[in-house]
Design a protein around this motif. Sequence first.
Motif, short mmCIF file in Angstrom:
data_model
loop_
_atom_site.label_atom_id
_atom_site.label_comp_id
_atom_site.label_asym_id
_atom_site.label_seq_id
_atom_site.Cartn_x
_atom_site.Cartn_y
_atom_site.Cartn_z
N ASP A 96 -3.37 4.44 -2.85
CA ASP A 96 -3.41 3.28 -3.75
C ASP A 96 -2.27 2.35 -3.38
OD1 ASP A 96 -1.32 4.82 -4.71
OD2 ASP A 96 -2.12 5.07 -6.72
N THR A 97 -1.61 1.75 -4.34
CA THR A 97 -0.50 0.84 -4.06
C THR A 97 0.79 1.36 -4.69
OG1 THR A 97 -1.07 -0.50 -5.99
CG2 THR A 97 -1.98 -1.19 -3.86
N ALA A 98 1.90 0.80 -4.26
CA ALA A 98 3.20 1.20 -4.79
C ALA A 98 3.33 0.83 -6.26
CB ALA A 98 4.32 0.55 -3.98
N ASP A 99 4.11 1.63 -6.97
CA ASP A 99 4.44 1.36 -8.38
C ASP A 99 5.79 0.67 -8.43
OD1 ASP A 99 3.90 1.44 -11.10
OD2 ASP A 99 5.00 3.33 -11.37
N HIS A 100 5.87 -0.49 -9.08
CA HIS A 100 7.07 -1.33 -9.09
C HIS A 100 7.79 -1.24 -10.43
CE1 HIS A 100 4.58 -2.92 -5.87
NE2 HIS A 100 5.64 -3.50 -5.37
N ASP A 101 9.14 -1.26 -10.37
CA ASP A 101 9.95 -1.12 -11.58
C ASP A 101 11.36 -1.63 -11.31
OD1 ASP A 101 10.49 -0.44 -14.20
OD2 ASP A 101 9.90 1.65 -13.99
N TYR A 102 12.20 -1.67 -12.34
CA TYR A 102 13.64 -2.00 -12.24
C TYR A 102 13.83 -3.30 -11.47
CZ TYR A 102 13.96 2.82 -13.78
OH TYR A 102 13.80 3.99 -14.48
N ILE A 103 13.41 -4.40 -12.06
CA ILE A 103 13.34 -5.68 -11.36
C ILE A 103 14.52 -6.58 -11.72
CG2 ILE A 103 10.83 -5.54 -11.21
CD1 ILE A 103 10.67 -7.46 -13.59
N SER A 104 14.87 -7.47 -10.79
CA SER A 104 15.91 -8.49 -11.02
C SER A 104 15.53 -9.75 -10.25
CB SER A 104 17.28 -8.00 -10.54
OG SER A 104 17.72 -6.87 -11.25
N ILE A 105 15.88 -10.90 -10.80
CA ILE A 105 15.68 -12.17 -10.11
C ILE A 105 16.93 -13.01 -10.27
CG2 ILE A 105 14.61 -13.38 -12.08
CD1 ILE A 105 12.63 -14.59 -10.00
N PRO A 165 0.83 -1.21 0.00
CA PRO A 165 0.00 0.00 0.00
C PRO A 165 0.86 1.26 0.00
CG PRO A 165 0.01 -1.02 2.17
CD PRO A 165 0.70 -1.97 1.25
N ARG A 166 0.34 2.32 -0.58
CA ARG A 166 1.01 3.62 -0.61
C ARG A 166 0.04 4.66 -0.04
NH1 ARG A 166 2.35 8.20 -4.01
NH2 ARG A 166 4.61 8.54 -4.07
N PRO A 167 0.13 4.93 1.25
CA PRO A 167 -0.84 5.83 1.90
C PRO A 167 -0.86 7.23 1.31
CG PRO A 167 0.41 4.58 3.54
CD PRO A 167 1.07 4.34 2.22
N GLN A 168 0.29 7.72 0.79
CA GLN A 168 0.36 9.08 0.27
C GLN A 168 -0.61 9.32 -0.88
OE1 GLN A 168 2.75 6.86 0.52
NE2 GLN A 168 4.74 7.73 1.01
N SER A 169 -0.88 8.29 -1.67
CA SER A 169 -1.74 8.42 -2.84
C SER A 169 -3.00 7.55 -2.75
CB SER A 169 -0.96 8.06 -4.11
OG SER A 169 -0.30 6.82 -3.95
#
Length: 221
Positions: A110-119, A104-108
């Motif tokens: 909604d939920t957090a925006d995810h990017d720049y991923i690695s596995i 969750p992203r209380p400031q907006s």
Amino acid sequence: MSDSDIAQGKPTPVTLHVLRSADGGRTWNDFPMSSSIRTKGRCPHRPDCPVKVNTISIAVDARSRAHVLYTEGAAPDQPYALYYRSSSDGGKTWSSPYVLSAAPRPQSSDTADHDYISIATSGNQRVCAAWVDDRRGALDVWARCSNDAGRRWGAETLLSDRSDGAPYKSPTGFKAFYGHYGGAAIDASGKFHVVWAAGEPGYPTGSVWVNSIDARSSGAR
């Protein structure tokens, strides 16, 4: 989809694919993994971003299981969640999507925006994921690990909370991801190492940062 469509601000679908070959690369089979809408700007929490696009990362463990991490958005202007899928038959079939992070992203509200991923994988059981999200407002790097080939996952761990360093970062996050530079690996002792670049918006300056966690204790058992 074309560059001209993007330049004109037209939302266009982008499908993430995984390709498999069973004959040394002579022929290939295609599996569409996920699809999202690509838009010019219109990032959920950063209106100045140049383009919003989904991404994918893949790693194969010692038992030839494939592990895929990807971002997906339900609609334009919506935050991208982070998903995980795996295959134990060489990519013929895949597990159902698992939401690896949708904080969750209380400031907006909604939920957090995810990017720049690695596995990354190590041996035949350990798999770890790293990504950037904005759940605290600014950008942060997070990690999560599994010690049973992705069946169960440990808690999400914050990596980018160092207090010293450049003025564009702080314990509360950093302003911008610098370029497209990042990566992850698990060493022989079970440590998960993550590298990323943080900087000023617009790329006037930036630097590379590294942190690690013990995947043996961070992954669910």
